[in-house]
Design a protein around this motif. Structure first.
Motif, mmCIF file in Angstrom:
data_model
loop_
_atom_site.group_PDB
_atom_site.id
_atom_site.type_symbol
_atom_site.label_atom_id
_atom_site.label_comp_id
_atom_site.label_asym_id
_atom_site.label_seq_id
_atom_site.Cartn_x
_atom_site.Cartn_y
_atom_site.Cartn_z
ATOM 1 N N SER A 86 -2.826 29.472 13.393
ATOM 2 C CA SER A 86 -1.863 30.521 13.707
ATOM 3 C C SER A 86 -0.898 30.648 12.534
ATOM 4 O O SER A 86 -0.300 29.644 12.110
ATOM 5 C CB SER A 86 -1.110 30.189 14.992
ATOM 6 N N LYS A 88 2.349 32.929 10.994
ATOM 7 C CA LYS A 88 3.390 33.934 11.185
ATOM 8 C C LYS A 88 3.621 34.612 9.840
ATOM 9 O O LYS A 88 4.468 34.208 9.048
ATOM 10 C CB LYS A 88 4.673 33.288 11.701
ATOM 11 N N VAL A 89 2.821 35.685 9.600
ATOM 12 C CA VAL A 89 2.832 36.316 8.280
ATOM 13 C C VAL A 89 4.063 37.178 8.073
ATOM 14 O O VAL A 89 4.556 37.320 6.950
ATOM 15 C CB VAL A 89 1.554 37.138 8.081
ATOM 16 N N VAL A 93 4.775 39.798 13.229
ATOM 17 C CA VAL A 93 3.314 39.832 13.142
ATOM 18 C C VAL A 93 2.776 38.405 13.042
ATOM 19 O O VAL A 93 3.198 37.638 12.169
ATOM 20 C CB VAL A 93 2.826 40.660 11.934
ATOM 21 N N ASP A 94 1.861 38.062 13.942
ATOM 22 C CA ASP A 94 1.164 36.778 13.894
ATOM 23 C C ASP A 94 -0.310 37.018 13.599
ATOM 24 O O ASP A 94 -0.918 37.948 14.150
ATOM 25 C CB ASP A 94 1.283 36.039 15.226
ATOM 26 N N LEU A 95 -0.877 36.174 12.773
ATOM 27 C CA LEU A 95 -2.297 36.235 12.446
ATOM 28 C C LEU A 95 -2.982 35.002 13.007
ATOM 29 O O LEU A 95 -2.502 33.885 12.826
ATOM 30 C CB LEU A 95 -2.501 36.318 10.934
ATOM 31 N N LEU A 97 -6.661 32.832 13.237
ATOM 32 C CA LEU A 97 -7.979 32.599 12.659
ATOM 33 C C LEU A 97 -8.667 31.493 13.460
ATOM 34 O O LEU A 97 -8.019 30.528 13.890
ATOM 35 C CB LEU A 97 -7.875 32.191 11.190
ATOM 36 N N VAL A 123 -10.950 36.528 14.036
ATOM 37 C CA VAL A 123 -9.668 36.873 13.443
ATOM 38 C C VAL A 123 -8.928 37.765 14.433
ATOM 39 O O VAL A 123 -9.536 38.619 15.089
ATOM 40 C CB VAL A 123 -9.843 37.576 12.077
ATOM 41 N N VAL A 125 -4.788 39.559 15.524
ATOM 42 C CA VAL A 125 -3.420 39.853 15.118
ATOM 43 C C VAL A 125 -2.597 40.192 16.354
ATOM 44 O O VAL A 125 -3.075 40.863 17.273
ATOM 45 C CB VAL A 125 -3.377 41.018 14.097
ATOM 46 N N ASN A 126 -1.372 39.688 16.405
ATOM 47 C CA ASN A 126 -0.398 40.024 17.436
ATOM 48 C C ASN A 126 0.772 40.734 16.768
ATOM 49 O O ASN A 126 1.326 40.235 15.776
ATOM 50 C CB ASN A 126 0.106 38.784 18.165
ATOM 51 N N TYR A 136 -2.156 43.592 20.579
ATOM 52 C CA TYR A 136 -3.033 42.609 19.960
ATOM 53 C C TYR A 136 -4.404 43.237 19.694
ATOM 54 O O TYR A 136 -4.830 44.184 20.358
ATOM 55 C CB TYR A 136 -3.192 41.369 20.836
ATOM 56 N N ASP A 138 -8.471 41.716 18.134
ATOM 57 C CA ASP A 138 -9.220 40.611 17.549
ATOM 58 C C ASP A 138 -10.698 40.974 17.420
ATOM 59 O O ASP A 138 -11.192 41.883 18.092
ATOM 60 C CB ASP A 138 -9.050 39.318 18.349
#
Length: 299
Positions: A86, A88-89, A93-95, A97, A123, A125-126, A136, A138
């Motif tokens: 996880s 936190k980009v 926004v959370d990514l 994988l 993959v 994204v939230n 979200y 994926d």
């Protein structure tokens, strides 16, 4: 521990050993890893258990391969590795994988599934721009490989015959893609909320056949036709909170399924006219017809 009646294996035990490791290399990254070792053992395997399905007896003597083992009941060793990260980009926004590898081995199965392995990458994204709304999406791709061993058994004089020269195998390769989208919205904070999601999956499978050395002089058989299936699922529901202890829900669900499989397309509950066995047998739930469904609910 499983206990069953009227199956090849009535009792089996499975032990699972799980190891996990969580990593936090920096404040905005979390990595969770796990390894699972599973060992399933069957008390005894009865290859003739399904004969109860033929009250009049089968049309030939020695109708099936005694050494064949059904993969869902046979002894199996499994190793499974899972890793999820996880990130936190951005502030909102959370990514996500993910990856997994699963290795199955059937040590006591001379015929049937010998080994299988699956791998998957995902993959997601939230995104939550405001406190009342989140979104979200994926995507997952999964590959499954299965190696099966079988034997062509000719019938001579009403008796099934066996020869190692008639051994053959199939390498099954399945690929699945899954897409998902969804959102949550508080229309009226603490009173009225709305959630919706949609999932689409598409799979195709290919069977590559091969003969053992010294087997058929004609060489390997051509691959069987490619199988395909598609599933769509959508769900939407609204919740209205009337009071602290009373809420009303409204929901709509949609599901659509499509399959193309050469092994199932021409099956019928009773295969009349297909040899003597067509008059003796009834095939229950043998087909998976295409369908489309809509469901409305209120509670």
């Amino acid at each position: 521990l499983f206990s069953r009646d009227h199956r090849n294996v009535e009792h089996s035990d499975e032990n699972n050993f799980i190891f996990s490791l969580d990593l936090f290399p920096v404040s905005w990254i979390t990595v969770r890893n796990s390894y699972t070792r599973s060992e399933r053992e069957a008390e005894a395997y009865d290859p003739d258990a399904h004969e109860e399905s033929f009250p009049e007896g089968e049309a030939v003597a020695k109708p099936h391969l005694e050494e064949l083992r059904r993969f869902d009941q046979a002894d199996r060793d499994r190793d499974k590795f899972v890793s999820q990260a996880s990130l936190k980009v951005l502030e909102k926004v959370d990514l996500m994988l993910g990856a997994h590898i699963q290795l199955d081995d059937y040590p006591k199965s001379s015929y049937g599934v010998k080994e299988a392995r699956s791998t998957a990458l995902s993959v997601g994204v939230n995104f939550y721009p405001v406190s009342r709304f989140s979104f979200y999406g994926d995507y997952t791709r999964e590959f499954l490989f299965t190696d099966m061993q079988s034997r062509l058994r000719n019938v001579v004089g009403g008796v099934g015959t066996d020869s190692v020269e008639n051994d053959w195998g199939t390498k099954v390769k399945d690929l699945t893609d899954i897409f998902s989208l969804g959102f949550m919205l508080d229309i009226l904070p603490q009173e009225l909320s709305w959630q919706a999601n949609y999932t689409y999956s598409y799979s195709w499978g290919r069977n590559e056949n091969y003969f053992t050395p010294g087997g058929s002089p004609a060489g390997n058989a051509p691959p069987w036709p490619i199988t395909k299936n598609e599933l769509q699922f959508a769900n939407s529901f609204i919740r209205y909170k009337i009071s602290e202890n009373v809420s009303v829900w409204g929901e709509y669900r949609f599901e659509k399924y499509f399959i193309k499989d050469f092994a199932l397309d021409d099956l019928a509950p009773q295969m009349l006219g297909v040899g003597n066995q067509g008059l003796r047998s009834v095939f229950l739930a043998a087909t998976q017809p295409d369908y489309e469904g809509h469901l409305f609910g209120l509670r």
